[in-house]
Design a protein around this motif. Structure first.
Motif, PDB file in Angstrom:
ATOM      1  N   ASN A   1       5.815  24.525  -6.090  1.00  0.00           N
ATOM      2  CA  ASN A   1       5.500  24.257  -4.679  1.00  0.00           C
ATOM      3  C   ASN A   1       4.636  23.002  -4.540  1.00  0.00           C
ATOM      4  OD1 ASN A   1       3.263  25.577  -5.786  1.00  0.00           O
ATOM      5  ND2 ASN A   1       2.674  26.482  -3.813  1.00  0.00           N
ATOM      6  N   ARG A   2       3.715  22.791  -5.471  1.00  0.00           N
ATOM      7  CA  ARG A   2       2.890  21.574  -5.424  1.00  0.00           C
ATOM      8  C   ARG A   2       3.723  20.350  -5.779  1.00  0.00           C
ATOM      9  NH1 ARG A   2      -3.213  22.606  -7.241  1.00  0.00           N
ATOM     10  NH2 ARG A   2      -3.116  20.367  -6.919  1.00  0.00           N
ATOM     11  N   ARG A   3       4.674  20.507  -6.678  1.00  0.00           N
ATOM     12  CA  ARG A   3       5.577  19.412  -7.035  1.00  0.00           C
ATOM     13  C   ARG A   3       6.416  19.025  -5.823  1.00  0.00           C
ATOM     14  NH1 ARG A   3       7.008  21.125 -11.696  1.00  0.00           N
ATOM     15  NH2 ARG A   3       8.542  22.609 -10.937  1.00  0.00           N
ATOM     16  N   ASP A   4       6.915  20.042  -5.098  1.00  0.00           N
ATOM     17  CA  ASP A   4       7.710  19.790  -3.890  1.00  0.00           C
ATOM     18  C   ASP A   4       6.888  19.068  -2.818  1.00  0.00           C
ATOM     19  OD1 ASP A   4       9.845  21.027  -5.123  1.00  0.00           O
ATOM     20  OD2 ASP A   4       9.586  22.939  -4.057  1.00  0.00           O
ATOM     21  N   ILE A   5       5.629  19.451  -2.688  1.00  0.00           N
ATOM     22  CA  ILE A   5       4.756  18.799  -1.707  1.00  0.00           C
ATOM     23  C   ILE A   5       4.552  17.329  -2.071  1.00  0.00           C
ATOM     24  CG2 ILE A   5       2.386  18.718  -0.818  1.00  0.00           C
ATOM     25  CD1 ILE A   5       2.411  21.832  -1.043  1.00  0.00           C
ATOM     26  N   ALA A   6       4.311  17.062  -3.347  1.00  0.00           N
ATOM     27  CA  ALA A   6       4.111  15.679  -3.793  1.00  0.00           C
ATOM     28  C   ALA A   6       5.375  14.859  -3.600  1.00  0.00           C
ATOM     29  CB  ALA A   6       3.666  15.653  -5.258  1.00  0.00           C
ATOM     30  N   LEU A   7       6.530  15.444  -3.876  1.00  0.00           N
ATOM     31  CA  LEU A   7       7.795  14.716  -3.673  1.00  0.00           C
ATOM     32  C   LEU A   7       8.052  14.461  -2.196  1.00  0.00           C
ATOM     33  CD1 LEU A   7      10.073  16.422  -6.362  1.00  0.00           C
ATOM     34  CD2 LEU A   7       9.134  14.093  -6.389  1.00  0.00           C
ATOM     35  N   SER A   8       7.679  15.408  -1.347  1.00  0.00           N
ATOM     36  CA  SER A   8       7.810  15.200   0.101  1.00  0.00           C
ATOM     37  C   SER A   8       6.885  14.079   0.565  1.00  0.00           C
ATOM     38  CB  SER A   8       7.482  16.489   0.857  1.00  0.00           C
ATOM     39  OG  SER A   8       8.431  17.480   0.592  1.00  0.00           O
ATOM     40  N   ALA A   9       5.690  14.049   0.020  1.00  0.00           N
ATOM     41  CA  ALA A   9       4.749  12.982   0.365  1.00  0.00           C
ATOM     42  C   ALA A   9       5.287  11.633  -0.102  1.00  0.00           C
ATOM     43  CB  ALA A   9       3.382  13.259  -0.250  1.00  0.00           C
ATOM     44  N   ALA A  10       5.875  11.600  -1.296  1.00  0.00           N
ATOM     45  CA  ALA A  10       6.454  10.355  -1.805  1.00  0.00           C
ATOM     46  C   ALA A  10       7.576   9.871  -0.895  1.00  0.00           C
ATOM     47  CB  ALA A  10       6.971  10.557  -3.226  1.00  0.00           C
ATOM     48  N   LYS A  11       8.374  10.807  -0.419  1.00  0.00           N
ATOM     49  CA  LYS A  11       9.466  10.449   0.487  1.00  0.00           C
ATOM     50  C   LYS A  11       8.918   9.887   1.803  1.00  0.00           C
ATOM     51  CE  LYS A  11      13.615  12.363   2.592  1.00  0.00           C
ATOM     52  NZ  LYS A  11      14.443  13.555   2.792  1.00  0.00           N
ATOM     53  N   ALA A  12       7.837  10.488   2.290  1.00  0.00           N
ATOM     54  CA  ALA A  12       7.211  10.003   3.530  1.00  0.00           C
ATOM     55  C   ALA A  12       6.640   8.601   3.337  1.00  0.00           C
ATOM     56  CB  ALA A  12       6.121  10.964   3.977  1.00  0.00           C
ATOM     57  N   TRP A  13       6.026   8.343   2.173  1.00  0.00           N
ATOM     58  CA  TRP A  13       5.501   7.012   1.895  1.00  0.00           C
ATOM     59  C   TRP A  13       6.615   5.994   1.773  1.00  0.00           C
ATOM     60  CZ3 TRP A  13       1.018   5.448   3.145  1.00  0.00           C
ATOM     61  CH2 TRP A  13      -0.087   6.283   3.105  1.00  0.00           C
ATOM     62  N   ASP A  14       7.763   6.407   1.251  1.00  0.00           N
ATOM     63  CA  ASP A  14       8.915   5.514   1.183  1.00  0.00           C
ATOM     64  C   ASP A  14       9.362   5.108   2.582  1.00  0.00           C
ATOM     65  OD1 ASP A  14      11.245   4.161  -0.002  1.00  0.00           O
ATOM     66  OD2 ASP A  14      12.385   5.832   0.866  1.00  0.00           O
ATOM     67  N   THR A  15       9.430   6.077   3.476  1.00  0.00           N
ATOM     68  CA  THR A  15       9.801   5.792   4.862  1.00  0.00           C
ATOM     69  C   THR A  15       8.791   4.846   5.509  1.00  0.00           C
ATOM     70  OG1 THR A  15      10.855   7.955   5.044  1.00  0.00           O
ATOM     71  CG2 THR A  15      10.311   6.849   7.101  1.00  0.00           C
TER      72      THR A  15
ATOM     73  N   PHE B   1       0.827  -1.200   0.000  1.00  0.00           N
ATOM     74  CA  PHE B   1       0.000   0.000   0.000  1.00  0.00           C
ATOM     75  C   PHE B   1       0.866   1.256   0.000  1.00  0.00           C
ATOM     76  CE2 PHE B   1      -2.195   3.408   2.289  1.00  0.00           C
ATOM     77  CZ  PHE B   1      -3.327   3.562   1.492  1.00  0.00           C
ATOM     78  N   CYS B   2       1.899   1.254   0.830  1.00  0.00           N
ATOM     79  CA  CYS B   2       2.801   2.416   0.906  1.00  0.00           C
ATOM     80  C   CYS B   2       3.494   2.667  -0.429  1.00  0.00           C
ATOM     81  CB  CYS B   2       3.840   2.209   2.004  1.00  0.00           C
ATOM     82  SG  CYS B   2       3.148   2.167   3.668  1.00  0.00           S
ATOM     83  N   ARG B   3       3.926   1.594  -1.079  1.00  0.00           N
ATOM     84  CA  ARG B   3       4.599   1.739  -2.377  1.00  0.00           C
ATOM     85  C   ARG B   3       3.638   2.274  -3.439  1.00  0.00           C
ATOM     86  NH1 ARG B   3       9.594   2.490  -1.063  1.00  0.00           N
ATOM     87  NH2 ARG B   3      10.450   0.770   0.121  1.00  0.00           N
ATOM     88  N   GLU B   4       2.376   1.844  -3.385  1.00  0.00           N
ATOM     89  CA  GLU B   4       1.380   2.366  -4.325  1.00  0.00           C
ATOM     90  C   GLU B   4       1.176   3.867  -4.116  1.00  0.00           C
ATOM     91  OE1 GLU B   4      -2.019  -0.057  -3.518  1.00  0.00           O
ATOM     92  OE2 GLU B   4      -1.246  -1.748  -4.683  1.00  0.00           O
ATOM     93  N   GLN B   5       1.084   4.275  -2.862  1.00  0.00           N
ATOM     94  CA  GLN B   5       0.908   5.695  -2.554  1.00  0.00           C
ATOM     95  C   GLN B   5       2.134   6.505  -2.970  1.00  0.00           C
ATOM     96  OE1 GLN B   5      -2.018   7.046  -1.536  1.00  0.00           O
ATOM     97  NE2 GLN B   5      -2.731   4.956  -1.861  1.00  0.00           N
TER      98      GLN B   5
END
Length: 87
Positions: free
Chosen positions: A26-40, A7-11
């Motif tokens: 700024n929206r791109r940065d937010i999405a990349l931050s979210a991707a990093k959080a899902w990776d963790t 599930f985390c990898r899908e997100q």
């Protein structure tokens, strides 16, 4: 409820795709931050899932033991439940 690694990898993938299609930085940065959080979160979920394997093996052993007892007639099915008096 535990979150699975899958599930985390899908997100994470969804957020990376969102970042790739985003025109605003700024929206791109937010999405990349979210991707990093899902990776963790995926890494933590993976650790929890691999930790759970011995418990799964223990559960399988207990289930086998109950099946063996039932096959040998040692499961106690012949006994009346407590509180039920036979007349």
């Amino acid at each position: 409820m535990r979150v699975t690694e899958k599930f985390c990898r899908e997100q994470e993938s969804l957020q990376i795709a969102k970042a790739a299609s985003e025109t605003l930085s700024n929206r791109r940065d937010i999405a990349l931050s979210a991707a990093k959080a899902w990776d963790t979160a995926a890494q933590l979920a993976h650790k929890q899932e691999t930790k759970g394997e011995p418990l799964d093996k223990l559960d399988a052993a207990i289930t086998r033991e109950f099946a063996d007892e039932a096959a040998a007639g040692l499961d106690g099915e012949d006994e009346a439940p407590e509180g039920d008096e036979q007349l």
